[in-house]
Design an enzyme around this catalytic site. Sequence first.
Site, PDB file in Angstrom:
ATOM      1  N   ALA A   1     -17.951   7.189  30.032  1.00 25.34           N
ATOM      2  CA  ALA A   1     -19.279   6.845  30.572  1.00 25.34           C
ATOM      3  C   ALA A   1     -19.562   8.451  30.743  1.00 25.34           C
ATOM      4  O   ALA A   1     -18.264   9.556  30.634  1.00 25.34           O
ATOM      5  CB  ALA A   1     -18.925   6.121  31.542  1.00 25.34           C
TER       6      ALA A   1
ATOM      7  N   GLY B   1     -22.513   9.860  26.151  1.00 27.24           N
ATOM      8  CA  GLY B   1     -22.609  10.518  24.976  1.00 27.24           C
ATOM      9  C   GLY B   1     -21.924  10.533  23.872  1.00 27.24           C
ATOM     10  O   GLY B   1     -23.013  10.568  22.721  1.00 27.24           O
ATOM     11  N   LYS B   2     -20.498  10.969  23.780  1.00 27.89           N
ATOM     12  CA  LYS B   2     -19.888  11.007  22.865  1.00 27.89           C
ATOM     13  C   LYS B   2     -19.678   9.572  22.355  1.00 27.89           C
ATOM     14  O   LYS B   2     -19.950  10.323  20.837  1.00 27.89           O
ATOM     15  CB  LYS B   2     -18.650  12.002  22.962  1.00 27.89           C
ATOM     16  CG  LYS B   2     -18.902  13.147  24.197  1.00 27.89           C
ATOM     17  CD  LYS B   2     -17.756  13.943  23.949  1.00 27.89           C
ATOM     18  CE  LYS B   2     -17.907  15.181  24.797  1.00 27.89           C
ATOM     19  NZ  LYS B   2     -18.280  14.736  26.655  1.00 27.89           N
TER      20      LYS B   2
ATOM     21  N   ASP C   1     -11.859  12.801  26.643  1.00 32.70           N
ATOM     22  CA  ASP C   1     -12.372  13.259  27.429  1.00 32.70           C
ATOM     23  C   ASP C   1     -12.144  13.782  28.926  1.00 32.70           C
ATOM     24  O   ASP C   1     -13.205  12.558  28.953  1.00 32.70           O
ATOM     25  CB  ASP C   1     -13.903  12.847  26.618  1.00 32.70           C
ATOM     26  CG  ASP C   1     -15.396  14.059  27.552  1.00 32.70           C
ATOM     27  OD1 ASP C   1     -14.567  14.972  27.410  1.00 32.70           O
ATOM     28  OD2 ASP C   1     -16.383  13.755  27.066  1.00 32.70           O
TER      29      ASP C   1
ATOM     30  N   CYS D   1     -14.021  20.301  29.801  1.00 30.66           N
ATOM     31  CA  CYS D   1     -15.092  21.206  30.388  1.00 30.66           C
ATOM     32  C   CYS D   1     -14.564  21.629  31.382  1.00 30.66           C
ATOM     33  O   CYS D   1     -15.504  22.334  32.112  1.00 30.66           O
ATOM     34  CB  CYS D   1     -16.343  19.984  30.254  1.00 30.66           C
ATOM     35  SG  CYS D   1     -16.401  18.950  31.807  1.00 30.66           S
TER      36      CYS D   1
END
Length: 431
Positions: free
Chosen positions: A251, A254-255, A318, A371
């Site tokens: 969620a 995007g990826k 991620d 990130c």
Amino acid sequence: MPGLPMRAVAAQVMQAVEQGQSLTQCLPPALKRLPENERPALQALCFGTCRWFFQLDDELNSRLKKPLKPADRLIHHLMLVALFQLRHSEQATYAVLNETVEACRRLDKPHLTGLVNAVLRAAEREGGPTARSDYERYAHPPWMVEKLRHNWPDDWAAILEANNTQAPMTLRVNARRFSRDTYLGLLTEAGIEASATHFAPHGIQLARPVPVDRLPYFEDGAVSVQDEAAQLCTTLLDLAPGQRVLDACAAPGGKTCAILEACEGLQEVVAIDESAERLPRIEENLERLDLHATVQQADAAQTNQWWNGNEFDRILLDVPCSATGVIRRHPDIKLLRRESDILPLASIQLGLLEALWPTLKPGGRLVYATCSVFPQENQRIIRRFLKQTTEAILLDLDVPWGRETEAGRQMLPAPNGHDGFFYAVLEKPEQ
Ligand SMILES: C[S@@+](CC[C@H](N)C(=O)[O-])C[C@H]1O[C@@H](n2cnc3c(N)ncnc32)[C@H](O)[C@@H]1O
């Protein structure tokens, strides 16, 4: 309180952030309380005040003979907002002063208007104080400055400076709909200045942010807003038709969408997220882009609860992280993140990697991404994993971006460029 002036609403938002809410949570309802033409200014006030909070708050505290009573804390935030404008905006001083005093009255604190007026007049007259420390100079919490200085002895100041800049708006062109060149042409026709990103093959960086409804064919799925560094995750997956792909922390999707756009004919893309609140965002993005994935709410680490035993050719992990590579876009992280968050995050990250590894097919590939700019969440997780897992191979990344670490590649936030990001690619040998 309906009908409050914008800066009073900004003070309320800042108070909510100080109490632990993120701007993503508390800004949208605040924006709705204002007329549409005032919304961009409210957003700019809240972002700017968060961005410079650690400088403004020190200055304000030094100007107050004693702290305001807890019941008057909102007025402290009101003055921070005004100080942000005095120090970091073009707003005319008299307007800042008058409007702040008026907002103080409207917030039912008429007894504090004299103090507000005196503090802001002195601030105006005397100018900003000289920073007494790096925390003040760079407007970051002390623990973050120290950790970055320790982790990045040559780059810490550049990272802190980059964190205080405004991030560009970057798009990912939907390769199924348009080539990047064609879409650049459409942007030019629409009067939107833009250029191709340096590294991501489908990325376009805008010279100035625009509302998405001004982007040609946005609603028809022509483009998505996604930072260049985030786009690079997809290129590392080495996708091919027929593969089953897992996006384990997906969620808002995007990826997931980038994966589906990058390769037609994937057998299945499974998108998992544990947040029931964020899951609908994946569906919304898929729908706008006319893509399909199997979306599931689950704790990815509890594989016995969601995995049917069918192995994946590719996994994108991620992971949730400190988000210290995206402070430009989320300046409230400076106020919300605590040093004590990092250890528990690292343990969740390693736990996810360990739990998902058995779901990867022999010969398959897993991309670990964060990130974050802290090695503790990045190369050290990969190192710890490799130590205990003999059947994992760390691939060398032959790419022209980022910098090599002891295990994986790090992008640091680039002024007027990509966000801070970390990537490691692990392969499971064929049996
Ligand atoms: C960095 S964000 C993912 C961003 C997303 N990949 C994208 O590109 O749009 C991390 C996500 O992990 C989710 N998450 C955290 N712990 C999780 C877990 N144990 N299982 C599944 N999802 C989890 C969070 O809800 C959050 O949405």
